[in-house]
Design a protein around this motif. Sequence first.
Motif, mmCIF file in Angstrom:
data_model
loop_
_atom_site.group_PDB
_atom_site.id
_atom_site.type_symbol
_atom_site.label_atom_id
_atom_site.label_comp_id
_atom_site.label_asym_id
_atom_site.label_seq_id
_atom_site.Cartn_x
_atom_site.Cartn_y
_atom_site.Cartn_z
ATOM 1 N N CYS A 1 -2.410 -1.607 -13.823
ATOM 2 C CA CYS A 1 -3.874 -1.965 -13.428
ATOM 3 C C CYS A 1 -4.505 -1.899 -15.668
ATOM 4 O O CYS A 1 -4.203 -0.516 -15.995
ATOM 5 N N GLY A 2 -4.573 -2.881 -15.344
ATOM 6 C CA GLY A 2 -4.727 -3.090 -16.765
ATOM 7 C C GLY A 2 -3.761 -2.714 -17.827
ATOM 8 O O GLY A 2 -2.492 -2.942 -17.844
ATOM 9 N N LEU A 3 -4.126 -1.326 -18.780
ATOM 10 C CA LEU A 3 -3.286 -0.881 -19.569
ATOM 11 C C LEU A 3 -2.022 0.078 -19.079
ATOM 12 O O LEU A 3 -1.236 0.587 -19.215
ATOM 13 N N ARG A 4 -1.927 0.710 -18.038
ATOM 14 C CA ARG A 4 -1.288 1.628 -16.922
ATOM 15 C C ARG A 4 -0.626 1.395 -16.182
ATOM 16 O O ARG A 4 -0.551 -0.047 -15.348
ATOM 17 N N ARG A 5 0.055 2.074 -16.368
ATOM 18 C CA ARG A 5 1.098 1.713 -14.912
ATOM 19 C C ARG A 5 1.538 3.002 -13.994
ATOM 20 O O ARG A 5 1.744 4.448 -15.090
ATOM 21 N N PHE A 6 1.923 3.055 -12.861
ATOM 22 C CA PHE A 6 1.774 4.454 -12.383
ATOM 23 C C PHE A 6 1.860 3.940 -10.965
ATOM 24 O O PHE A 6 1.722 3.062 -10.280
ATOM 25 N N SER A 7 2.784 5.257 -9.793
ATOM 26 C CA SER A 7 2.399 5.071 -8.572
ATOM 27 C C SER A 7 1.310 6.488 -8.031
ATOM 28 O O SER A 7 1.096 7.277 -8.250
ATOM 29 N N ALA A 8 1.350 5.782 -6.359
ATOM 30 C CA ALA A 8 0.638 6.718 -5.993
ATOM 31 C C ALA A 8 0.556 6.251 -4.518
ATOM 32 O O ALA A 8 0.904 4.783 -4.405
ATOM 33 N N SER A 9 -0.112 7.160 -3.157
ATOM 34 C CA SER A 9 0.337 6.142 -2.089
ATOM 35 C C SER A 9 -1.643 6.110 -1.844
ATOM 36 O O SER A 9 -2.350 7.251 -1.248
ATOM 37 N N PRO A 10 -1.724 4.541 -1.703
ATOM 38 C CA PRO A 10 -2.778 4.287 -1.337
ATOM 39 C C PRO A 10 -3.512 4.656 0.025
ATOM 40 O O PRO A 10 -2.815 4.575 1.151
ATOM 41 N N VAL A 11 -5.444 5.178 0.220
ATOM 42 C CA VAL A 11 -5.480 5.183 1.580
ATOM 43 C C VAL A 11 -6.533 3.368 1.820
ATOM 44 O O VAL A 11 -7.357 2.936 0.538
ATOM 45 N N PHE A 12 -6.376 2.975 2.397
ATOM 46 C CA PHE A 12 -6.676 1.148 2.665
ATOM 47 C C PHE A 12 -8.259 1.764 3.336
ATOM 48 O O PHE A 12 -8.115 1.904 4.462
ATOM 49 N N SER A 13 -9.054 0.001 3.141
ATOM 50 C CA SER A 13 -10.263 0.071 4.553
ATOM 51 C C SER A 13 -10.795 -0.806 3.422
ATOM 52 O O SER A 13 -10.827 -1.988 2.845
ATOM 53 N N GLN A 14 -12.024 -1.361 4.443
ATOM 54 C CA GLN A 14 -12.652 -2.761 4.634
ATOM 55 C C GLN A 14 -12.949 -2.862 3.431
ATOM 56 O O GLN A 14 -13.987 -1.812 2.949
ATOM 57 N N HIS A 15 -13.283 -3.280 2.563
ATOM 58 C CA HIS A 15 -14.298 -4.235 2.136
ATOM 59 C C HIS A 15 -15.357 -4.538 2.569
ATOM 60 O O HIS A 15 -15.731 -6.164 2.511
ATOM 61 N N THR A 16 -16.364 -3.366 2.923
ATOM 62 C CA THR A 16 -18.051 -4.514 3.674
ATOM 63 C C THR A 16 -18.977 -3.435 2.746
ATOM 64 O O THR A 16 -19.284 -2.409 1.615
ATOM 65 N N THR A 17 -20.582 -4.311 3.030
ATOM 66 C CA THR A 17 -21.300 -3.217 2.843
ATOM 67 C C THR A 17 -21.540 -2.078 3.024
ATOM 68 O O THR A 17 -21.380 -2.213 4.429
ATOM 69 N N GLY A 18 -22.556 -1.130 2.963
ATOM 70 C CA GLY A 18 -23.360 0.274 3.728
ATOM 71 C C GLY A 18 -22.474 1.153 3.081
ATOM 72 O O GLY A 18 -22.042 1.272 2.106
ATOM 73 N N ASP A 19 -22.744 2.382 3.363
ATOM 74 C CA ASP A 19 -22.528 3.595 2.549
ATOM 75 C C ASP A 19 -20.819 4.241 3.312
ATOM 76 O O ASP A 19 -20.803 5.106 3.141
ATOM 77 N N LYS A 20 -20.578 3.914 4.749
ATOM 78 C CA LYS A 20 -19.352 4.196 5.131
ATOM 79 C C LYS A 20 -18.804 2.565 5.088
ATOM 80 O O LYS A 20 -19.293 1.783 6.099
ATOM 81 N N GLN A 21 -17.429 2.780 4.683
ATOM 82 C CA GLN A 21 -16.348 1.969 5.426
ATOM 83 C C GLN A 21 -15.239 2.130 6.350
ATOM 84 O O GLN A 21 -14.806 2.991 6.184
ATOM 85 N N LYS A 22 -14.858 1.107 6.758
ATOM 86 C CA LYS A 22 -13.982 1.665 7.879
ATOM 87 C C LYS A 22 -12.249 2.102 7.739
ATOM 88 O O LYS A 22 -11.439 0.830 7.166
ATOM 89 N N TYR A 23 -11.831 3.041 8.036
ATOM 90 C CA TYR A 23 -10.065 2.704 7.420
ATOM 91 C C TYR A 23 -9.564 1.984 8.312
ATOM 92 O O TYR A 23 -9.825 1.744 9.396
ATOM 93 N N GLU A 24 -7.983 1.132 6.928
ATOM 94 C CA GLU A 24 -7.209 0.837 7.225
ATOM 95 C C GLU A 24 -6.047 1.029 7.780
ATOM 96 O O GLU A 24 -5.689 1.751 6.590
ATOM 97 N N ARG A 25 -5.464 1.766 8.854
ATOM 98 C CA ARG A 25 -3.929 2.580 9.053
ATOM 99 C C ARG A 25 -3.143 1.285 8.625
ATOM 100 O O ARG A 25 -2.201 1.533 8.193
ATOM 101 N N PHE A 26 -3.440 -0.303 8.456
ATOM 102 C CA PHE A 26 -2.302 -1.079 7.531
ATOM 103 C C PHE A 26 -2.760 -2.668 6.944
ATOM 104 O O PHE A 26 -4.075 -2.689 6.580
ATOM 105 N N PHE A 27 -2.405 -2.424 5.296
ATOM 106 C CA PHE A 27 -2.182 -3.191 4.704
ATOM 107 C C PHE A 27 -2.139 -4.797 5.605
ATOM 108 O O PHE A 27 -1.848 -4.729 5.804
ATOM 109 N N PRO A 28 -3.816 -5.819 5.587
ATOM 110 C CA PRO A 28 -4.248 -6.236 6.354
ATOM 111 C C PRO A 28 -3.526 -7.448 5.705
ATOM 112 O O PRO A 28 -3.050 -7.518 4.123
#
Length: 645
Positions: free
Chosen positions: A459-486
């Motif tokens: 990301c930009g000037l950084r390199r790191f490792s992490a375990s992300p949580v995937f979710s839908q990219h939608t409008t609104g104040d809540k987003q739905k969790y994705e079990r797998f990377f679409p």
Amino acid sequence: MGQGEKEGEREALALHCCYSQGLPATCHAIQGLEKLGTKQRNSAKKATQKTIETRFPGERLHTLDSLQDGGSVLRFISNQKRRAVVCRDMHPHLLAESTQFIPSKENEEVGTLEVSGYVRGRPLSVNGLLHIPGLGDFQMTQITAPPDPHPVKARLHRPPAVMDTGEEREGMAEEIKVVAVADPAKQESLDREVELDPMEGEQTWPTEEELAGAVSRLQTPPTGQPLRPSEARRVPRGTSDYQAAWIVADSEDEDEEEGSEGEEVPVDDESEEEEEEEGEEESVMGSEMDTESVTYGDTEKYDAQFDMEAEEQQFELLRAERENAMFPDEVDTPQDTPARIRFQKYRGVKSFRTSPWHPRENLPRDYAKIFQFENFSRTKKRVLSQEDNEAALPGWYVTVQVKDVLKPQAEALDPLSKPLVVFGLLEHENKMSVVHFVLRRCDGSSAPVKSKERLVFHCGLRRFSASPVFSQHTTGDKQKYERFFPREGVCVATVFAPIGYPPQPVLVFKPVLDTHQLLAVGTLYKVDPDRVVCKRIVLSGHPFKIHKRSAVIRYMFFNREDIQWFKPIELRTKHGRRGHIKEPLGTHGHMKCVFDGQLKAQDTVLMNLYKRVYPKWTYTEAVSSPQDWGDGKNEPFTDETSEMS
């Protein structure tokens, strides 16, 4: 696959990574056209131009077969318009021309690292932090301006404090001027996390009597009515006590079921004789056949490289992904555990789009260690507009003294063999928060990527490792969790990571054996701990009896208490009907439900439950080999990955 194809794939991958992370202005040239004939020369040039157009539309291809061609290319480069790389230019950075490690007097394993080079981008402040890719963030002690090793650039870019006048050139040749010295009162801190106060979340715990009362309320129906005693009812002949308990006391339906169960299914004797004859023929043929061992290739050599455990894990992931695609978010209600206990963290929501969900409700302890902005856009504007009068300006040749660098880290740096670029961090960029990335998958492989799987982020000037949580990219104040990377479209990956100011390109890699495979590309979306990601589970039931708008549903729950617990939650069906639970029937999970229309026999009744999902604190600063990611230790980066320049 041939060696040439592998090299072509690696070149295409490197070009794709550079293009996704940001490229400055480019110049394309080709050599060796004079050795070809006239027709072959034109066709080769057209083919090369067509290849360049796929990545660099509108770029012109130059030839470099003579001195005149070289002069034309140089004139083109000098008159070419520079293409800005926003992520790089918004940070002060320095391409190291030389490095020197000076050990401290107290401990020879720790010392000061001197990095010399030209300042580029923004002014470099000595009170800020310096980021060395692969090593981490460091503080600076001072910035000096030594004699410029390139006198042509010195007349244009030397700081006024050390500008030679011609008469004093010999006396100032070896003089080193101090540009700025760090002020401990103004210097940025290396602390990334907020210090936790164990008394901040103090509360009064419930007494034992209150806990006992809560358990007793869970074990009895909310209505306070006792369970119905056993009743005498008519059941088909041969029905056991367990089967009889599932039958609802409805005279008309029971009579129909008695008639259907009492009928005997006729057996075709001829079909049984044919099956016996076929079985005898197969046994005779099997006795007459001889078995021979047939080998296809060197199986032992192939099996030696086969990882059965990894193959089974990959198969389980593929099956889970396929089931999730066929039956989204559907889970089976456990029969050995009450549903009100198994799904006690979930809640029913009348409308996922409009129902409120407070972002500060029941936050985990990790959220007490992060930083949050009151107004992120305003803070970004202020940080990018502020100036330091004692900073080193772009174009100056300076030496930056970086303190508290380990000796093994300094010895691993070699600007002559591998380019080293150090970056000055903006304010707050070393603080931890909840960071969101918008990603699009680009690997094209069939391997599924599960949520909370450890990945590598550039990301930009950084390199790191992490375990992300995937979710839908939608409008609104809540987003739905994705079990797998679409595999198609975009999604949002959420991690605990240092703060960054968009726009910043993001490259995501996945470990494959001993290498890193490019998985996705994207950009930094925002830094927002209040973004709510909700995981949905769907409990399914099936119609048992249908009578106009009411129906008896089974297999969603398996005891009466669970039905009473989830009674207020709205039901829906796959064919678009909506309804609610009216009352439980019996003690084995049958329930009477009312809908807005008559159900179909093949319809399925569903109940949606939601809970908020939080990312895990799996951030690792320095990326090393894939087998070292799980220990959570920061180790030097060892992969041959190109630096940002």
